[in-house]
Design a protein around this motif. Structure first.
Motif, PDB file in Angstrom:
ATOM      1  N   CYS A 127     -19.740 -47.499  40.877  1.00 53.36           N
ATOM      2  CA  CYS A 127     -19.932 -48.503  39.823  1.00 53.36           C
ATOM      3  C   CYS A 127     -21.122 -48.206  38.914  1.00 53.36           C
ATOM      4  N   ALA A 128     -22.257 -47.820  39.488  1.00 52.33           N
ATOM      5  CA  ALA A 128     -23.407 -47.558  38.629  1.00 52.33           C
ATOM      6  C   ALA A 128     -23.267 -46.244  37.870  1.00 52.33           C
ATOM      7  N   ALA A 129     -22.418 -45.351  38.395  1.00 51.02           N
ATOM      8  CA  ALA A 129     -22.124 -44.137  37.634  1.00 51.02           C
ATOM      9  C   ALA A 129     -21.276 -44.484  36.422  1.00 51.02           C
ATOM     10  N   THR A 130     -20.390 -45.460  36.595  1.00 59.23           N
ATOM     11  CA  THR A 130     -19.504 -45.890  35.507  1.00 59.23           C
ATOM     12  C   THR A 130     -20.222 -46.829  34.543  1.00 59.23           C
ATOM     13  N   ASP A 185     -17.396 -51.178  30.043  1.00 60.01           N
ATOM     14  CA  ASP A 185     -17.952 -50.579  31.260  1.00 60.01           C
ATOM     15  C   ASP A 185     -17.675 -51.462  32.475  1.00 60.01           C
ATOM     16  N   PRO A 209     -23.952 -47.888  34.247  1.00 59.10           N
ATOM     17  CA  PRO A 209     -25.359 -47.836  34.678  1.00 59.10           C
ATOM     18  C   PRO A 209     -26.215 -48.979  34.155  1.00 59.10           C
ATOM     19  N   ASP A 210     -25.763 -49.648  33.100  1.00 55.57           N
ATOM     20  CA  ASP A 210     -26.527 -50.794  32.591  1.00 55.57           C
ATOM     21  C   ASP A 210     -26.208 -52.076  33.354  1.00 55.57           C
ATOM     22  N   ASP A 241     -26.710 -51.307  39.998  1.00 56.32           N
ATOM     23  CA  ASP A 241     -27.641 -50.387  40.649  1.00 56.32           C
ATOM     24  C   ASP A 241     -27.429 -50.559  42.151  1.00 56.32           C
ATOM     25  N   TYR A 242     -28.144 -49.766  42.939  1.00 54.41           N
ATOM     26  CA  TYR A 242     -27.953 -49.794  44.379  1.00 54.41           C
ATOM     27  C   TYR A 242     -29.238 -50.200  45.087  1.00 54.41           C
TER      28      TYR A 242
END
Ligand code: F3S
Length: 80
Positions: free
Chosen positions: A17-20, A53, A22-23, A26-27
């Motif tokens: 998800c954060a790769a897709t 996104d 990023p705004d 986060d993890y």
């Protein structure tokens, strides 16, 4: 308006998800995702420019852990 929250009980820390988006995601220390806009309370409306996104991340999560709603979540995960 769209709101989002991550179900941390089902997130497997896959990292998509954060790769897709990023705004938006986060993890945490365990690699589990959370929403950046509102620290996973699901109360912040996602800005229009990030909706694409958001949908991409929603559709890409292998465990359907990203929840979407037209209403704020108030910290309560609601599965679709
Ligand atoms: Fe977890 Fe799904 Fe993101 S499994 S790391 S919420 S893509």
């Amino acid at each position: 308006e769209k709101y989002s929250i991550v179900n941390k009980d089902t997130c497997i820390a896959c990292g998509a998800c954060a790769a897709t988006a990023p705004d938006l995601f986060d993890y945490d220390d365990e690699g589990l995702a959370f929403t950046l806009l509102d620290q996973n309370t699901g109360n912040a409306a996602v800005p229009d420019e990030l909706l694409e996104d958001l949908v991409d991340a929603y559709e890409g999560c292998p465990t359907e852990s990203i929840c979407l709603s037209d209403e704020p979540f108030n910290g309560q995960v609601v599965n679709q």
